[in-house]
Write a protein that holds these residues in place. Sequence first.
Motif, PDB file in Angstrom:
ATOM      1  N   ARG A   6       0.849  -1.182   0.000  1.00 19.39           N
ATOM      2  CA  ARG A   6       0.000   0.000   0.000  1.00 19.39           C
ATOM      3  C   ARG A   6       0.890   1.238   0.000  1.00 19.39           C
ATOM      4  N   HIS A  10      -2.351   6.189   0.750  1.00 21.34           N
ATOM      5  CA  HIS A  10      -3.478   5.552   0.071  1.00 21.34           C
ATOM      6  C   HIS A  10      -4.184   4.609   1.026  1.00 21.34           C
ATOM      7  N   ARG A  11      -5.501   4.681   1.012  1.00 17.96           N
ATOM      8  CA  ARG A  11      -6.275   3.739   1.814  1.00 17.96           C
ATOM      9  C   ARG A  11      -6.967   2.774   0.866  1.00 17.96           C
ATOM     10  N   SER A  12      -7.288   1.604   1.372  1.00 18.01           N
ATOM     11  CA  SER A  12      -7.938   0.627   0.511  1.00 18.01           C
ATOM     12  C   SER A  12      -9.448   0.862   0.485  1.00 18.01           C
ATOM     13  N   SER A  14     -13.143   0.673   1.197  1.00 18.43           N
ATOM     14  CA  SER A  14     -13.836   0.327   2.434  1.00 18.43           C
ATOM     15  C   SER A  14     -15.267  -0.088   2.146  1.00 18.43           C
ATOM     16  N   ARG A  66     -11.811   6.429  -7.416  1.00 13.36           N
ATOM     17  CA  ARG A  66     -11.367   5.556  -6.323  1.00 13.36           C
ATOM     18  C   ARG A  66     -10.361   4.495  -6.774  1.00 13.36           C
ATOM     19  N   ALA A  69      -7.743   3.333  -4.249  1.00 14.59           N
ATOM     20  CA  ALA A  69      -8.333   2.540  -3.170  1.00 14.59           C
ATOM     21  C   ALA A  69      -8.764   1.162  -3.671  1.00 14.59           C
ATOM     22  N   GLN A  72      -6.042  -1.450  -4.030  1.00 12.21           N
ATOM     23  CA  GLN A  72      -5.468  -1.986  -2.800  1.00 12.21           C
ATOM     24  C   GLN A  72      -6.183  -3.249  -2.315  1.00 12.21           C
TER      25      GLN A  72
END
Length: 145
Positions: A6, A10-12, A14, A66, A69, A72
């Motif tokens: 990751r 950066h966030r995955s 959700s 997105r 995200a 990820q």
Amino acid sequence: MSAIARPAGHRSLSRKDVVVYVAGVIAGLIATHAVIAFADDGRITVRSTLLLAVVACFIAGFYLVRRPAIRQRRYAYYFLHVMAFLLVNGSYWLHAGILSLDGRADVVAATWSGALYAMATFWGIGLLIHTLGAFLSKGFEDVDV
């Protein structure tokens, strides 16, 4: 299961993201089917097709905005693809079924063939290819279910 690297910041994807996606698709489909039912007398028209194109643009926009995200999460694109396929095609088949049960099979026969058969067939072929690609991708055997 091997972790996906990751990048910093950066966030995955959700559950909230998926809920926004599904809610957006459903809202667009409700609007589309309302126009078909009330404004277009149950017929598929240019107007209803353009509304479906807006739903498609929402889906594509969601993927683009997105993208970091989604990337990820393993198989996130596949999952979102399946959700869109089921929601869109399922809603069209449900609407056509309701029209047929209401004695309006002539309307379905006259204007719905492209929406029902062509969309489901060609999108289904694309989904099958995506399914095979996901199945054959590296790391599939490492996913615990």
